[in-house]
Write a protein that holds these residues in place. Sequence first.
Motif, mmCIF file in Angstrom:
data_model
loop_
_atom_site.group_PDB
_atom_site.id
_atom_site.type_symbol
_atom_site.label_atom_id
_atom_site.label_comp_id
_atom_site.label_asym_id
_atom_site.label_seq_id
_atom_site.Cartn_x
_atom_site.Cartn_y
_atom_site.Cartn_z
ATOM 1 N N UNK A 95 18.571 34.397 48.274
ATOM 2 C CA UNK A 95 19.007 32.962 47.914
ATOM 3 C C UNK A 95 19.055 32.285 49.220
ATOM 4 N N UNK A 96 18.332 31.287 49.416
ATOM 5 C CA UNK A 96 18.559 30.471 50.611
ATOM 6 C C UNK A 96 19.740 29.782 50.454
ATOM 7 N N UNK A 97 20.261 29.333 51.565
ATOM 8 C CA UNK A 97 21.137 28.424 51.904
ATOM 9 C C UNK A 97 20.644 26.753 52.061
ATOM 10 N N UNK A 98 21.265 26.128 51.082
ATOM 11 C CA UNK A 98 20.721 24.624 51.190
ATOM 12 C C UNK A 98 21.772 23.814 52.137
ATOM 13 N N UNK A 99 21.608 23.597 53.400
ATOM 14 C CA UNK A 99 22.433 22.817 54.163
ATOM 15 C C UNK A 99 23.000 21.548 54.062
ATOM 16 N N UNK A 100 22.255 20.604 53.224
ATOM 17 C CA UNK A 100 22.928 19.245 52.907
ATOM 18 C C UNK A 100 23.698 19.157 51.844
ATOM 19 N N UNK A 209 24.933 39.258 54.548
ATOM 20 C CA UNK A 209 24.358 38.411 55.630
ATOM 21 C C UNK A 209 23.157 37.571 55.205
ATOM 22 N N UNK A 210 23.558 36.359 54.474
ATOM 23 C CA UNK A 210 22.601 35.348 54.129
ATOM 24 C C UNK A 210 21.952 34.431 54.944
#
Length: 436
Positions: A95-100, A209-210
Motif C-alpha cells: 500500500x502506497x503512502x499518500x503524503x498530502x 518498510x513501506x
Amino acid sequence: MATLNAVILRHQMKKDGTFNVKIRLTHKRQTRYLDTKQFVVRKQLDRDFNIKDIFVMKPIYDSIFKYRESIAALGDRVDYYNCENLLKYIQSEGKKVEIISFGRERVEALKSHGRDGTANNFRSAINHLIDYFGKEEIFIDEITSQMLRSYEAFLRKPRTLHRIHRNGTKFQIESKGLTDAGIACAMRDLRGLFNVARDTFNDEDLGLIRIKHYPFKKYKIKPAPETRKRNIDIDTIKKIRDFKPRIPDGIEAITRDLFMLSFYACGTNAIDIFHLKNQNLYNGRMEYNRMKTKDKRRDRAFISIKIIDEMKPILDKYVGTLHERFSTATGMNTALSQGFDKICTTLEIPRISFYWARHSFATIARNKCRKSKDDVALALNHVDEARKTTDIYIEKDWSILDEVQNAVVSLLRHDRRTDSRRQINLLSDITLSVCR
C-alpha cells in the motif's frame, strides 16, 4: 504460526439483514479481524454460519492468499510480531503512502500540541507540493532525487499561488520565486515531513518498510547563505522602549511591551511568551520549557530567568491574557508584524521584527558586555552539540544567566540614569540663571 480464515460474526448483523465477511487473523493466541468489501445474507450461509456461496468466497480467498504470501515473506521474523503488529504489516504491504493527507493529519496533531512553528513549516511544504504536481493526491514514491531538482527550479520561478484562508475563502498571492535562503528553508521543510513519514510508516526492527527510498541521500540541500545580522543597538532599543503609542492598549503598545519583555528576558521567543501562565512565574523567576526544542532535548529545554523590575509590569499585564487577544501564537506574530510596521515608520528606524530582540540581546551580551559565548548560549537556552556529554556532569547555575541579563539590561538603565542626571543638571542651570 499465524492463520487466516474467512468468518461471519453472527452478532454483527446489519439493520438490512446482511453480514460483512471478515478475515480472522490468529497469531500467538491473539485474534484480530479485517473488514472486507463482501456482504452476504442469511440464505448464503449454512446453519453454522459458514459461507456456502462460492462466488462470494472467490475475492475473499484471493485476499487471504495475498496476506499469506506477505506473512511467508517474513520467514522467521514473524515470531517478533504480536498479532496487532502483524495485522498492520499485512494491511500495509504494497500500500502506497499518500503524503498530502498524511501531512495534513500531522499538521493538526502538531497544532494540538502547541507546535505551531513546525505545523506551519509542514503546511508550507504541502502547499508547495500541490503547486508543483498540480494535484492533491501525491504518493511519497513520486518524490525522488530527480523530482527534487526539478522542484527546486520550479520554486525559484515567479508564479501565482492559490491558497485557502482559515475562514474557507480562496485568495491568490503573486510570488516572485524563492531566493537561495527560501529554497534552503523549503527543502528542509519537505525533508522534515518526509522523515516524519518514514518514522511513522517504517519499522526496521520488524522489517516493516513501506517507504523504501530516501531521495535526500542523492539530493543535497545547500546551506542557506548567511543573512545580515538581525540586531539593533542600545540607542534603538531605547527608542522602542520609550515609544509612546497612539492607543494605550493598541497593537503598537502590545508590540512595544512584548518586544521589551523578550529583550529583558534574555531573548525569550514570542511563542514562549504566548504560552506563559501564572504557574511559570515562581519565586521571582520566569521558568518554562522552550517550545521549539523541548521535545528534542533531555532537559526538556528548561530555563529559569530572573524577573527583574522592568519585566514585572509587563508580565502582570499580559500573562494569562494573550490567549484572549489572539487565538494562536501565529496570529499574535502576524499582529506584532503589523505593530512593528507602525513603530518603525513613526520612529524612522529600519524595519525589524520580534526576533530582533533575541539577536540584539545576544550580540550586546557578547560584544558590549564581553560575556563568553558559553554564557550567552546559556541565556539563549542553546545546547552545544560538541559538549552534550560534558553537560551531563555539570549542574546548571542560573546565577550565571542572571549576570548576563543584568549586564545587558544595565546598559539601558545607564541610559535612563544619564537622562535623569541631564534633566537635574538642566534644572540646576535654570535655577542658577534665575538667581543671578
